[in-house]
Design an enzyme around this catalytic site. Sequence first.
Site, PDB file in Angstrom:
ATOM      1  N   HIS A 157       0.892  -1.105   0.084  1.00  0.00           N
ATOM      2  CA  HIS A 157      -0.007  -0.077   0.039  1.00  0.00           C
ATOM      3  C   HIS A 157       0.987   1.232   0.009  1.00  0.00           C
ATOM      4  O   HIS A 157       0.249   2.312   0.273  1.00  0.00           O
ATOM      5  CB  HIS A 157      -1.006   0.062   1.295  1.00  0.00           C
ATOM      6  N   SER A 287      14.642  19.920 -15.290  1.00  0.00           N
ATOM      7  CA  SER A 287      13.647  20.908 -15.262  1.00  0.00           C
ATOM      8  C   SER A 287      14.008  22.451 -15.684  1.00  0.00           C
ATOM      9  O   SER A 287      15.335  22.728 -15.313  1.00  0.00           O
ATOM     10  CB  SER A 287      13.156  21.227 -13.970  1.00  0.00           C
TER      11      SER A 287
END
Length: 482
Positions: A157, A287
């Site tokens: 999870h 970026s």
Amino acid sequence: MEGADEFMKYRSPLVSRYASKEMAYNFSDRKKFTTWRKLWIYLAKAEKALGLLITDAQILEMETHAEEIDFAMAAEEERKLRHDVMAHVHTYAHCCPTAAPIIHLGATSCYVGDNTCSVIIPVNSLCSFLLQLARVIDRLANFADKYAHLPTLGFTHYQPAQLTTVGKRACLWLQDLVMDMRNLQRARDDLRFRGVKGTTGTQASFLQLFQGDYNKVEELDRMVTEMAGFKKAYLVTGQTYSRKVDVDCLSNLASLGATVHKICTDIRLLANLKEIEEPFEKEQIGSSAMPYKRNPMRSERCCSLARHLVVLIADPLQTASVQWLERSLDDSANRRISLPESFLTADIILSTLQNITEGLVVYPKVIERHIRHELPFMATENIIMAMVKAGGNRQDCHEKIRVLSQEAAAVVKQEGGDNNLLARVQRDPYFAPILEQLDALLDPKTFIGCAPQQVARFLSEEVRPLLEPYKAKMDVKIELEL
């Protein structure tokens, strides 16, 4: 400006930006139409051998001009005739005037159309994928072997769970890739030639050509199938081979897409944790605004394209479901898009994944720090058992650990501090009987179970034998241009 027209119309990024030259050529017009011509030559040779009035000179003329395709003439013929196969029959006949009467003799359009799909898909595309996939599996197998013993946090999870190892996690990726490889091998081996079947699959036109001699019709089918490099043809077809053949191929490619998406999603998650990174070029920019970033752009590309590959299976499924009786032409336009795009997309994600797996970087110190933050909580059961062995009461010990764990968790969650459960245990006189055992109880290697042994057995029993046929071609590395 020369070549400026190229930038005035849409270009598929699958070809202009990503796909290998080999796979792009595999679905090119030149590959397609030269294959048509080869099929017409095979048909003429077999018909001549079985007694039809076809001369050596006609076949030689067809062979001599097989590569000379006047694409402008073919386009003009198709504009007039509204039929791509007949346009190319006329274009071929123009440069083969002697052979013109016997080109495409007795055949229907699907003789070249479907048989070309059968040639391109297994001989070039699936075989190419199997080699690419073998290289990816080989690189990941080496990675798994190298890090078989390196403990790392397992996640369920996406929450910290029991420890595993970096190599064992890679084997989860490998398991799916091994299944994909077996599926693709089976799909390749199951593919057959459509063969020489006529307009509704009854071979009626060929039975007429051979004056009712069924044996010659059967031999014609067998001879052409053999010339095309196939051992078997489909015994039963309509005008086309069953479109479930396309479903079979593309469903395996879609399954591969799901595998690659899962692997690259895992890599992206681990990159966020700074535990693992994909290759990053010296001058690569992550970026435009944030110079420090090292975005996992290769894995992101794989996920992006894998989504496209996964959804393309809807096309052949729907096409197969709506083929009316012996055939319907509403498959044609769809297949011109869905088949090439599936194979081109699979080619791109496999080459990109190979590049990723050839340069994965692991940061053991980061992994160790993450383990150190979580392991004290995971070790509480071990601490309780050690105290019981030292004469303590399990319920009393459980309550002590519960209180200390909650205090330590509050420091982590509310104050942003480090997990200090171990220090709290060491300061509590109750745990004095086992203080000397704490280091051993918190050794990460004691929490990884049989992971290293599982890696070794999986690689030796399932992975390496699967790669054996590809060993001679395993050394090619992938350099991405974009």
